[in-house]
Design an enzyme around this catalytic site. Structure first.
Site, mmCIF file in Angstrom:
data_model
loop_
_atom_site.group_PDB
_atom_site.id
_atom_site.type_symbol
_atom_site.label_atom_id
_atom_site.label_comp_id
_atom_site.label_asym_id
_atom_site.label_seq_id
_atom_site.Cartn_x
_atom_site.Cartn_y
_atom_site.Cartn_z
ATOM 1 N N CYS A 106 -4.443 5.785 12.000
ATOM 2 C CA CYS A 106 -3.732 5.747 13.288
ATOM 3 C C CYS A 106 -2.785 6.918 13.473
ATOM 4 O O CYS A 106 -2.164 7.053 14.538
ATOM 5 C CB CYS A 106 -2.972 4.434 13.451
ATOM 6 S SG CYS A 106 -1.620 4.195 12.268
ATOM 7 N N ARG A 111 -6.740 -3.456 8.516
ATOM 8 C CA ARG A 111 -6.497 -4.865 8.232
ATOM 9 C C ARG A 111 -4.988 -5.140 8.210
ATOM 10 O O ARG A 111 -4.217 -4.369 7.646
ATOM 11 C CB ARG A 111 -7.119 -5.229 6.884
ATOM 12 C CG ARG A 111 -6.976 -6.697 6.508
ATOM 13 C CD ARG A 111 -7.663 -6.953 5.182
ATOM 14 N NE ARG A 111 -7.512 -8.345 4.765
ATOM 15 C CZ ARG A 111 -7.992 -8.844 3.642
ATOM 16 N NH1 ARG A 111 -8.679 -8.040 2.816
ATOM 17 N NH2 ARG A 111 -7.816 -10.109 3.331
ATOM 18 N N ARG A 126 3.893 6.646 3.263
ATOM 19 C CA ARG A 126 3.022 7.730 3.685
ATOM 20 C C ARG A 126 2.347 7.383 5.007
ATOM 21 O O ARG A 126 2.003 6.204 5.227
ATOM 22 C CB ARG A 126 1.932 7.999 2.637
ATOM 23 C CG ARG A 126 2.449 8.242 1.236
ATOM 24 C CD ARG A 126 1.306 8.570 0.264
ATOM 25 N NE ARG A 126 0.227 7.587 0.309
ATOM 26 C CZ ARG A 126 0.238 6.435 -0.358
ATOM 27 N NH1 ARG A 126 1.296 6.092 -1.085
ATOM 28 N NH2 ARG A 126 -0.791 5.609 -0.286
ATOM 29 N N CYS A 161 -2.590 -0.013 14.958
ATOM 30 C CA CYS A 161 -3.557 0.481 13.971
ATOM 31 C C CYS A 161 -4.702 -0.518 13.788
ATOM 32 O O CYS A 161 -4.480 -1.735 13.695
ATOM 33 C CB CYS A 161 -2.859 0.710 12.632
ATOM 34 S SG CYS A 161 -3.956 1.427 11.376
ATOM 35 N N THR A 179 0.811 -1.225 0.000
ATOM 36 C CA THR A 179 0.000 0.000 0.000
ATOM 37 C C THR A 179 0.839 1.268 0.000
ATOM 38 O O THR A 179 0.336 2.345 -0.317
ATOM 39 C CB THR A 179 -0.938 0.036 1.221
ATOM 40 O OG1 THR A 179 -0.150 0.086 2.423
ATOM 41 C CG2 THR A 179 -1.847 -1.181 1.249
ATOM 42 N N CYS A 190 -0.408 6.662 7.753
ATOM 43 C CA CYS A 190 -1.786 6.179 7.745
ATOM 44 C C CYS A 190 -2.729 7.258 8.271
ATOM 45 O O CYS A 190 -2.412 7.967 9.231
ATOM 46 C CB CYS A 190 -1.871 4.926 8.617
ATOM 47 S SG CYS A 190 -3.545 4.303 8.876
ATOM 48 N N CYS A 249 2.211 2.522 9.538
ATOM 49 C CA CYS A 249 1.230 2.577 10.633
ATOM 50 C C CYS A 249 1.898 2.337 11.977
ATOM 51 O O CYS A 249 3.033 1.840 12.065
ATOM 52 C CB CYS A 249 0.166 1.491 10.455
ATOM 53 S SG CYS A 249 -0.786 1.572 8.930
#
Length: 355
Positions: free
Chosen positions: A70, A43, A65, A40, A32, A67, A36
């Protein structure tokens, strides 16, 4: 900073949403491009899609990047939009008497807000708002106003309610604090909440967050040790404390230049002195501190001394963590420990970049 634990331990913490590595480890998800906290609620990725980082800056430098669920680039509470909005509302009108109906009018569910504030700060929103009103009353009393005027301005319906809240915090009613010699107590606002600074003209005797349960017995101990009550007011030391705290949180100071007079046993003072030798941006384990004072078997006693430190931040007990790199109990709240370590990591990063 201590090295990260092995990847299997980190992945276990991630799948269990275990907070033990909060503020100490982050996961980047290659599928992705997002990183995180291990807590978090998103999923969970497959192990082969995980990369591990010690700081948000390291994750971002690797191209990940933050999240949006969270909020890993800031303190945990800063990622909760509702919490941030309500804290801003308190600061905008600290004398306001808030109710759950007011929370609903702002579009929030009171029970959800109650749980969120307890999770982040160990108190409810309404308790935090009451503390803000008490702070305003304390300032009015310290400035010489009549207690009844301070009570009304602080939003308390009755004099008894104001005196009860005030006495619970300081150990004696507000009128008793209008006169006194020696030690004075001043309320200092910080980005992590209100703090009480107790000092004379020579040294800082106590600095603690106002929401700590141990504050009242700490105030009582200091008062007993100096054989007198603590008056509301300010001294050159409390003013210097406020200025240095401001410089610390704004990134202009990584060391405190304050004379301190902590109240404790000889052993506790040795531990607290060792804590002051830990540079900002670094951490130590309890065993490290025990070794530093020449008592390697006194790890538990060091932990107890660390927990009873009465001069928060200036004597940096927040820099002591678990031997495995996890955040451990912090009397002022783990969310504060997380934020303090993050502030000091920024000092360390700037120092490395300029070297």
């Amino acid at each position: 900073m201590l090295d990260l634990p092995d990847e299997s331990a980190l992945y276990t913490a991630l799948t269990n949403r275990d907070p033990v590595y909060e503020g100490r480890a982050y996961v980047g998800v290659t599928s992705t491009g997002i990183f995180c906290r291990l807590t978090c609620p998103s999923r969970k990725p497959r192990p082969e899609n995980c990369r591990w980082f010690a700081t948000p800056a390291a994750a971002q430098a690797a191209g990940f990047r933050p999240c949006k669920r969270c909020y890993p680039a800031g303190a945990t509470a800063e990622g909760d939009v509702a919490v941030t909005a309500l804290r801003d509302a308190i600061e905008a009108d600290p004398g306001r008497r808030w109710t759950e109906a007011d929370i609903e009018e702002m579009g929030y569910d009171p029970s959800t807000i109650r749980r969120a504030f307890r999770r982040h700060f160990g108190m409810t929103f309404l308790q935090m708002a009451r503390e803000a009103r008490l702070r305003e009353g304390a300032r009015r009393v310290a400035g010489g106003d009549a207690v009844i005027e301070a009570q009304l301005d602080a939003g308390f319906d009755s004099a008894s309610g104001f005196r009860q809240a005030f006495s619970k915090l300081f150990g004696h009613p507000p009128a008793a604090m209008r006169k006194g010699e020696g030690l004075v107590a001043e309320w200092i606002e910080t980005p992590l909440g209100g703090m009480i600074a107790v000092a004379d003209e020579d040294a800082l005797h106590l600095l603690e967050f106002t929401d700590r349960k141990a504050l009242k017995p700490q105030l009582a101990r200091v008062s007993r040790d100096v054989k007198g009550r603590i008056a509301l007011g300010r001294s050159s030391i409390t003013e210097k404390t406020a200025q240095e705290l401001s410089d610390y949180f704004s990134g202009r100071r990584d060391r405190f230049d304050l004379p301190v007079a902590p109240h404790g046993t000889a052993f506790q003072r040795r531990v607290w002195s060792a804590l002051q030798q830990i540079p900002a941006g670094e951490t130590r384990s309890y065993r490290d501190v025990a070794n530093a004072i020449g008592q390697p078997t006194a790890t538990r006693a060091v932990a107890r001394a660390n927990a009873t430190n009465g001069i928060a931040i200036v004597i940096p007990c927040h820099r002591v963590i678990g031997a495995d790199g996890t955040l451990t109990g912090y009397a002022g709240g783990l969310w504060r420990k997380e934020k303090l370590i993050a502030v000091e990591q920024s000092y360390a990063r700037r120092g490395a970049e300029s070297a």
